[in-house]
Design an enzyme around this catalytic site. Structure first.
Site, PDB file in Angstrom:
ATOM      1  CG  PHE A  35       5.342 -24.192   5.757  1.00 56.87           C
ATOM      2  CD1 PHE A  35       5.239 -24.962   6.320  1.00 56.87           C
ATOM      3  CD2 PHE A  35       6.071 -24.961   5.091  1.00 56.87           C
ATOM      4  CE1 PHE A  35       6.226 -25.855   7.148  1.00 56.87           C
ATOM      5  CE2 PHE A  35       7.098 -25.771   4.777  1.00 56.87           C
ATOM      6  CZ  PHE A  35       7.110 -26.406   5.845  1.00 56.87           C
ATOM      7  CD  GLN A  50      12.129 -22.353  -2.716  1.00 57.46           C
ATOM      8  OE1 GLN A  50      12.661 -23.524  -2.234  1.00 57.46           O
ATOM      9  NE2 GLN A  50      11.384 -21.652  -3.734  1.00 57.46           N
ATOM     10  CG  LEU A  83      15.429 -28.160   4.988  1.00 59.56           C
ATOM     11  CD1 LEU A  83      15.442 -26.935   3.889  1.00 59.56           C
ATOM     12  CD2 LEU A  83      13.970 -29.135   4.114  1.00 59.56           C
ATOM     13  CD  GLU A 109       8.950 -21.855   4.427  1.00 60.34           C
ATOM     14  OE1 GLU A 109       8.368 -21.256   4.352  1.00 60.34           O
ATOM     15  OE2 GLU A 109      10.355 -22.209   3.686  1.00 60.34           O
ATOM     16  NE  ARG A 157      10.942 -22.118   1.192  1.00 53.86           N
ATOM     17  CZ  ARG A 157      10.385 -24.062   0.973  1.00 53.86           C
ATOM     18  NH1 ARG A 157      11.140 -24.479   0.097  1.00 53.86           N
ATOM     19  NH2 ARG A 157      10.340 -24.747   2.143  1.00 53.86           N
ATOM     20  CG  HIS A 186      15.641 -26.254  -0.716  1.00 55.33           C
ATOM     21  ND1 HIS A 186      15.630 -27.376   0.129  1.00 55.33           N
ATOM     22  CD2 HIS A 186      13.923 -26.229  -0.286  1.00 55.33           C
ATOM     23  CE1 HIS A 186      14.717 -27.714   0.669  1.00 55.33           C
ATOM     24  NE2 HIS A 186      13.331 -27.259   0.371  1.00 55.33           N
TER      25      HIS A 186
END
Length: 606
Positions: free
Chosen positions: A117, A237, A249, A252, A283, A364
């Site tokens: 991630f 974010q 979304l 990720e 991010r 987000h």
């Protein structure tokens, strides 16, 4: 107004609220959970790719490496005592979820499977590491289901479709909340020894967002209106991979499994911005890189989106170039990214197995919110003073384990770790604490506000005001910011707020499931959240994490290694003038740095 009495009141039924309710009930407390949604519809279910924990099931991993990535990813603004708790307790929390019955994916040896991630590395930034424990790409949904079942088993009382609209305080002590029952329009008083808010974020402030329609910042706005401070509201974010046109979304985990971002020329552009970790940079880095590509005219077909490519032929080519032996095929993608395939096929008409996915940054996650300590107790000043009986956890809270930018997977870690700590603290507190009665005028102010909205007959419709606010915030308080733009955006939002107070008009005057009324009230929460976000962003004259100013491009540790606290000085729930007090006097905890200089601020190198 009907009154209910409980030991503990949990506001919100997402992961943090359910974890707190479970642990408070296990400690012997009589617990009520009040939620405007049915619990399994809570937004925790939108967290797809995984929950981070240094289990080391594929390769060596350590909690201190997770802690380092969290501090570095948060651009060194995270409180390091909270980061220590996050990293160390994540392992036990994930294993506990497994024992509760959460169906994690498995390795061939039967262990919990983990994937890469963004921002997660081994050996203090040496290389990407597999740390995200996952259940296909429905991890958050599985956490919700598991915790809800456990709460039902433990006799937690649920009040579904009850929307909390005010916090009850009596002589400086929290004693419950006021809620409106959506199905009847009736107000209810919930009197409790301990009250925990876990109401989520306020992503609906922006035009392009991954957040559900229900994430309107109710909890944060209620605290602001009661004169309680909010922390670090400037940090919001933007996730790099929202589905173009919708903001939905795309996890990720797609990049964790090998997916790559491409511009109109088919170039893997993250190799230029983050040569070491590429598409798996944090991010904020990826979102800014995407905006720079779009600004340079490198969007797909000249439009304002880029491509995310998970097709096996693309991924395997880059894996081979990197010297990796791992390869993927269509069955692997169908098994591990099933939700992604369905969302893209249904909502974008794109089959990710056959063509790249169109993506753009999307609002987000809130790093700021209600200030708390590591036990989820709400603090009310820069010195860390605790308000008795009041708690917060999850996205609405700011224990500041995320600092200026949250790493992927850490939202789910935050929910279960600090929700659990809050539940334990509540269980101990209510054993000895008296039940403080609600104030004599409980609910009067908020009922008057609802009657004002219900009987409003102006020309400004809530939907139109909301759309204008979202456009302003996207333009002026988005990924890149300037003082001139933010002032323009803030002043325009304040004008919208005045229209909300003086010229609002709705059509439905009824009581039963009056969505017109409720959305108008939620709009007020969004407008307040937008104003304080812009105010805090204007005050922070540096670039750090998700807060990127084009007029102050550098991080300024000498002057801005502090948290912001903003509060409303006006009395009452709604005032024509939103009088705000803002300071940057709350210091950042840097305890890990004292033990290991690697946790000290350093230049941004990815």
């Amino acid at each position: 107004m009907q009154t209910h009495q409980f030991d503990a009141l949990i506001v919100g039924a997402g992961g943090a609220g359910l974890m707190a309710a479970l642990y408070a009930s296990q400690g012997g407390a009589k617990v009520a959970v009040v939620s405007k949604l049915y619990p399994t519809r809570s937004h925790t279910g939108a967290a797809l790719g995984g929950i981070g924990a240094a289990l080391g099931n594929h390769e060596e991993d350590r909690p201190e490496w997770h802690m380092y990535d969290t501090v570095k990813g948060g651009d060194y603004l995270a409180d390091q005592d909270a980061v220590r708790v996050l990293g160390e307790e994540a392992v036990d929390a994930v294993i506990e979820l497994e024992h509760m019955g959460l169906p994690f994916d498995r390795t061939s040896e039967g262990r919990i499977s983990q994937r890469r991630f963004g921002g997660h590395t081994s050996n203090f930034g040496e290389k990407a590491v597999r740390r995200a424990c996952h259940s296909a790409d429905r991890t958050g949904h599985m956490i919700l289901q598991t915790l809800y079942q456990q709460c039902l088993r433990n006799q937690v009382r649920f009040f579904d479709e009850f929307q909390v609209v005010d916090l009850l305080l009596n002589q400086g002590v929290a004693c419950g909340a006021v809620a409106i029952q959506l199905g009847s329009g009736e107000f209810h008083c919930f009197n409790a020894k301990a009250t925990l808010f876990a109401t989520g974020g306020w992503g609906r402030v922006w035009q392009v967002t991954s957040n559900a329609h229900s994430l309107t910042g109710d909890g944060a706005a209620i605290f602001l209106r009661r004169g309680l401070p909010l922390e670090d509201m400037e940090f919001y974010q933007f996730h790099p991979t929202g589905l173009y046109g919708l903001g939905v979304l795309l996890t990720e985990g797609i990049r964790g499994e090998g997916g790559v971002l491409l511009n109109r020329h088919g170039e893997r552009f993250m190799e230029r911005y983050a040569p070491t970790i590429k598409d798996l940079a944090s991010r904020d880095v990826v979102s800014r890189s995407m905006y720079l590509e779009l600004r340079d005219g490198k969007g797909i077909r000249g439009s304002d989106y880029l491509h995310l490519d998970i097709r096996p032929e693309t991924v395997n080519r880059y894996l081979a170039e990197a010297g990796e032996t791992r390869r993927i095929d269509e069955d692997f993608i169908a098994r591990n990214l099933a939700e992604t395939l369905e969302v893209c096929r249904v909502y974008a008409g794109v089959d990710p197995l056959q063509e790249p996915m169109p993506v753009q940054p999307t609002a987000h996650y809130a790093m700021g919110g209600i200030p708390t300590n590591v036990n989820a107790e709400v603090i009310v000043d820069a010195a860390g003073k605790v308000m008795q009986g009041l708690y917060a956890a999850g996205e609405v809270a700011c224990v500041s384990c995320h600092g200026a930018n949250r790493l992927g997977t850490n939202s789910l870690v935050d929910l279960v770790v600090f929700g659990r700590r809050g539940g334990k603290r509540i269980a101990n507190f209510v054993r000895e604490a008296p039940l403080i009665p609600p104030p004599m005028d409980a609910g009067e102010e908020v009922r008057a506000e609802f009657e004002r909205i219900r009987n409003s007959a102006g020309s400004s419709r809530p939907g139109a005001l909301r759309a204008q606010m979202q456009s302003l915030m996207m333009t002026h308080v988005g990924v890149f910011r300037t003082a001139e733009g933010m002032r323009q955006g803030r002043d325009a939002v304040l004008e919208l707020r005045q229209r909300f107070l003086q010229d609002l008009g709705i059509d439905d005057r009824g009581q039963v499931f009056n969505t017109d009324l409720m959305e108008a009230w939620e709009l007020g929460c969004l407008l307040d959240s937008a104003v304080v976000t812009a105010e805090c962003a204007l005050a922070r004259e540096e670039s750090r994490g998700a807060h990127s100013r084009e007029d102050f491009r550098e991080r300024d540790d000498a002057n801005w290694m502090v948290h912001s606290l903003i509060s409303s000085q006006a009395s009452g729930l709604v005032t024509e003038q939103l009088e705000l007090a803002l300071n940057h006097d709350r210091p950042v905890d840097r305890s890990l740095e004292a033990e290991d200089e690697r946790f000290a601020p350093k230049e941004r190198v990815y």
